[in-house]
Design an enzyme around this catalytic site. Sequence first.
Site, PDB file in Angstrom:
ATOM      1  N   THR A  84      -1.523  10.347  -3.406  1.00 34.45           N
ATOM      2  CA  THR A  84      -1.941  11.739  -3.447  1.00 34.45           C
ATOM      3  C   THR A  84      -3.304  11.918  -2.775  1.00 34.45           C
ATOM      4  O   THR A  84      -4.100  11.016  -2.744  1.00 34.45           O
ATOM      5  CB  THR A  84      -2.021  12.164  -4.921  1.00 34.45           C
ATOM      6  N   GLU A  87      -2.993   3.092   3.863  1.00 29.93           N
ATOM      7  CA  GLU A  87      -2.419   1.848   3.333  1.00 29.93           C
ATOM      8  C   GLU A  87      -2.008   0.915   4.466  1.00 29.93           C
ATOM      9  O   GLU A  87      -1.193   1.266   5.315  1.00 29.93           O
ATOM     10  CB  GLU A  87      -1.217   2.172   2.448  1.00 29.93           C
ATOM     11  N   THR A 124       6.770  -1.938  -9.112  1.00 24.94           N
ATOM     12  CA  THR A 124       6.967  -3.183  -9.852  1.00 24.94           C
ATOM     13  C   THR A 124       5.717  -4.049  -9.880  1.00 24.94           C
ATOM     14  O   THR A 124       5.627  -4.949 -10.694  1.00 24.94           O
ATOM     15  CB  THR A 124       8.121  -3.987  -9.238  1.00 24.94           C
TER      16      THR A 124
END
Length: 406
Positions: free
Chosen positions: A196, A279, A406
Site C-alpha cells: 500500500t 520491491e 507464507t
Amino acid sequence: MAELHLLSPRGFRAAGVYAGIKTKQAPDVGLLVCDAPSPTAAAVFTTNRVIAAPVKVGREHLAESGGRIRAVVVNAGNANACTGRRGDKDARRMCQFAAGVAGCQEWEVLPSSTGIIGHMLPMDKVEHGIVDAGQNLGDSAEHALLFADAILTTDTRRKAAAVQFKVGRQTVTLAGVCKGSGMIGPRLSLKPKQATMLAYLTTDAKVPRALLSSLLQEASDESFNAVTVDDHASTNDTAAIIASGESGVAIGGREARKFAEALNEVCRSLAYQIAADGEGATKVVVVRVRGATSEHAARTMARAIANSPLVKCAMNGNDPNWGRIVSAAGFSGVEFDPGKCTLTLQGTTVFRNGQPVPFDDATVSESLRASEVVAELTCRLGKADATVWTCDLSKDYVTINADYHT
C-alpha cells in the site's frame, strides 16, 4: 540548522511503537497528533472498488468533522481489508482509542492500516499499541523517525521530505513521510472511485480546507499518481495533510502558488523514494513522454511504458531493447505515430521517425547500469508532457511476493 522532519512544522507530536502486529520486532503502531486548536485537513484515497475499512471510516470522519482532523492512527502488518462489518468496527475502535489519548473526538481521527489483506486485526495488540503510543508522544526528530518506521511493511527504508519557505518575514514549514514498496500503482482521488501507499504531511501554515483539498489533489496527480511499481492499486492507499496554522501565516492569493510549489516538491520527493525502494528494485526508471496530443495521452503512454513487464525486465538486464518501449506506447490506446517520434535512452537516440538509429549497444547497455535510467519519448503530435517513475523488475520481486503470505 537542524535537519527538517515530519514534526518540524509547529503544532504536532507523534510516536511509533511495537505492538506485536508485525512478525519482526519493529514499530507497527503510529500516532500523529495536531495540538493546534483549529487545524484543517484534506485527504485523497484509493479509487479501487475494494475499499479497506480504515479508508471507509476515514472518508466518513473527514466529512463529519468538516476537515477538522486532529490525529492520524495507523498500524502496519495488517491491512484490515476485506474484513466485513468487524473490520469497520475495528477501524472505528482504533479511532476511539486514538481520540482518548489525543484528547479529541472520534470523528477527528483519520485511521489507516497496511499489510496483508483478509486477516482480522488483533485488536488487543492494536489497542495496547495505541495507548502506548499516546504515552510516548513527542515532537523531536526521534519521534518523527519512529512514526515513519511504524508505517513500513516490505519497505527497506523510511521515506521523508521537508521544505521551508518565506512569506514576508515569516517561515512556513511543510513536511511528509510515506511508505510504499510493492502493490504500488496509486490512483488517488478526493472522491470515492484503488504493500500500500500511505503518505502523511504536516504544515504549520493556515490553509482553508477547500484550498488545501484542491492543492493536495493537484500535488498527488503529479507525484503519487505518477509512480508505479506493479500498477496494483491498493485497497488502502491514502495521502493526508494536516495544517496546524501555528506559523501564523494564512495561505491565499499569491501565497497559494508558493505553498503549492512546496507541497508539490515534497510529494514528488516522496513518490520518487517509493520508486527507488520498489520491491527487488535495483534502479529508478524515469519515463518521460513529450509532445503528446493531451496530458491524458502523455500520462497514458508513460504509464503503459512504465508498467510493461518486458520493459522493466530489460531495464533490470541493462538491455537497450528499445522496441519494447515503442510498442508499449503503441498499445496504450491513445494517439501515437511512430513515424514522428524519437526515443532516447540515457540521452542516446535509438529510434527516430519510424526507423532505428545506429548506436553502440555496449555503451548504452553500460549506461543503463546507473541507479537512475531515463527513457524519453518525443511524439511531435502536440504540446503535452508527462513523467512517470517506476523501477526495474528483478527476480527478487518475484521472491518477495511469492513468499509474502507464507
